[in-house]
Design an enzyme around this catalytic site. Structure first.
Site, PDB file in Angstrom:
ATOM      1  CG  ASP A 160      -1.763  -1.315   1.264  1.00  0.00           C
ATOM      2  OD1 ASP A 160      -2.910  -1.289   0.814  1.00  0.00           O
ATOM      3  OD2 ASP A 160      -1.239  -2.360   1.713  1.00  0.00           O
ATOM      4  CG  ASP A 197      -4.204  -0.994  -2.733  1.00  0.00           C
ATOM      5  OD1 ASP A 197      -4.684  -1.584  -3.717  1.00  0.00           O
ATOM      6  OD2 ASP A 197      -4.909  -0.589  -1.781  1.00  0.00           O
ATOM      7  CE1 TYR A 246      -4.048   3.189  -2.007  1.00  0.00           C
ATOM      8  CE2 TYR A 246      -1.674   3.132  -1.759  1.00  0.00           C
ATOM      9  CZ  TYR A 246      -2.922   2.646  -1.438  1.00  0.00           C
ATOM     10  OH  TYR A 246      -3.053   1.605  -0.561  1.00  0.00           O
ATOM     11  CG  ASN A 295      -8.668  -2.486  -3.140  1.00  0.00           C
ATOM     12  OD1 ASN A 295      -7.691  -2.922  -2.526  1.00  0.00           O
ATOM     13  ND2 ASN A 295      -9.366  -1.450  -2.714  1.00  0.00           N
ATOM     14  CG  HIS A 354     -10.100  -2.579   4.472  1.00  0.00           C
ATOM     15  ND1 HIS A 354     -11.076  -1.930   3.758  1.00  0.00           N
ATOM     16  CD2 HIS A 354      -8.944  -1.927   4.197  1.00  0.00           C
ATOM     17  CE1 HIS A 354     -10.536  -0.935   3.072  1.00  0.00           C
ATOM     18  NE2 HIS A 354      -9.247  -0.901   3.333  1.00  0.00           N
ATOM     19  CG  HIS A 379      -3.543   1.742   4.374  1.00  0.00           C
ATOM     20  ND1 HIS A 379      -3.890   2.890   3.719  1.00  0.00           N
ATOM     21  CD2 HIS A 379      -3.689   0.744   3.463  1.00  0.00           C
ATOM     22  CE1 HIS A 379      -4.242   2.608   2.472  1.00  0.00           C
ATOM     23  NE2 HIS A 379      -4.141   1.307   2.298  1.00  0.00           N
TER      24      HIS A 379
END
Ligand SMILES: *[C@@H]1O[C@H](CO)[C@@H](O)[C@H](O)[C@H]1NC(C)=O
Length: 327
Positions: A45, A78, A81, A116, A219, A247
């Site tokens: 991420d 991820d 971004y 995602n 999540h 995260h």
């Protein structure tokens, strides 16, 4: 007439054979160190052009990687971004990757899965081998195996498992080229993974995906994976499931098997602050900020360490694998 139906039959047979033989999971090899051990970093991420402490994480990762003389880096997805890459020429590739992870110790192979957010962009661009000619560290595939003498790594494309991305597509658009029809893709992927795990003779079996299976973070658990993926991992004695998506940095253990759930999703933006259930069974460590994780593997030992953006060790997990003698 007879000739025609014969050739139709032949074509149908060939297609069936092809489908059952070719796997969705490509195989790669990576050498171990001279002494048979392996060490690597895990980050997730991350791609925010250096912002949200991404650069600080990169700096400390470089220092620890030098000390451990790492063999490669694993990315839990991820990668860029907010919406993946637009094309292979998207400047985000260099601004968020090549120009951030500049330490000499990080000039190793990077094995990436998709998250995602990557699916919100041009997925084919991230998977395109041409990115390897811009930065030769880059390897990104949907699902693949990296076999090493000491451990086998199973990278799994988890985004297509998650129902909500298909149910509310009006929130975001996803690039589902290559994974439709969804049901066929997922069942073939699970079957291919199961076969590969059953065939594996590796001492350590490590599965990597973007989404959580067990998490107390923002999540939480990914119920689709807990239902469909986890039973296959437990039946086949997988040691570690490594993910991002939340995260944070996190270690949870299983209440029903040896599997350890490790989240390394602190590559940039963090501090979501809405975790709960800190006393949930199996919670060993939770850190709601940025950082990264290292893994050192030997035949019978594994050492896993989580670090913050100052390089400070936050949590250490030592695993021991018993020596099994043939009866
Ligand atoms: C960067 O890290 C520091 C130390 O952990 C933290 O206090 C700060 O909030 C972080 N900055 C951002 C933008 O997340």
């Amino acid at each position: 007439m007879a000739g025609l139906s014969k050739s139709v039959l032949l074509v149908a047979c060939c297609c069936l054979c092809f489908l059952s033989v070719s796997s969705l999971i490509e195989r790669l090899e990576h050498p171990v160190k001279d002494d048979g051990s392996l060490s690597f970093m895990v980050i997730g991420d991350w791609g925010r052009k250096g912002k949200y402490n991404q650069s600080q994480v990169a700096l400390q990762m470089g220092r620890v990687s030098e000390r451990l003389n790492i063999d490669f880096v694993i990315c839990t997805g991820d990668n860029f971004y907010d919406d993946g890459l637009t094309s292979v020429n998207d400047p985000a590739f260099e601004k968020s990757f090549s120009k951030i992870y500049t330490a000499k110790s990080l000039q190793k192979q990077w094995y990436n899965v998709l998250g995602n957010h990557d699916y919100r962009g041009n997925v084919e661009a991230q998977l395109d081998p041409i990115l390897g000619s811009i930065d030769r560290r880059w390897i990104c595939k949907r699902s693949f195996i990296v076999n090493t003498e000491i451990a086998e790594f199973f990278f799994i494309d988890t985004t297509p498992f998650v129902d909500k991305y298909f149910l509310n597509p009006k929130d975001h658009t996803y690039d589902w080229r290559g994974v439709l029809p969804r049901k066929d893709y997922l069942s073939k992927l699970l079957k291919d993974l199961e076969l590969a795990l059953q065939d594996s003779t590796a001492n350590w079996k490590i599965v990597v995906g973007h989404h959580t299976i067990k998490s107390i973070g923002h999540h939480g658990d990914t119920k689709e994976l807990a239902r469909q993926l986890l039973p296959i991992l437990e039946e086949n004695n997988v040691d570690l499931y490594i993910n991002g998506h939340d995260h944070c940095l996190q270690h949870m253990s299983s209440t029903s098997s040896q599997i350890q759930f490790l989240t390394s999703g602190g590559g940039s933006k963090a501090w979501k602050g809405d975790f709960d259930e800190l006393n949930r069974k199996g919670t060993k460590f939770y850190y709601d900020g940025q950082g990264f994780m290292s893994v050192e593997l030997e035949q019978s030992n594994a050492k896993i360490v989580f670090y913050d953006i100052f390089g400070k060790r936050l949590h250490v997990l030592d695993l021991f694998k018993g020596v099994y003698s043939a009866m």
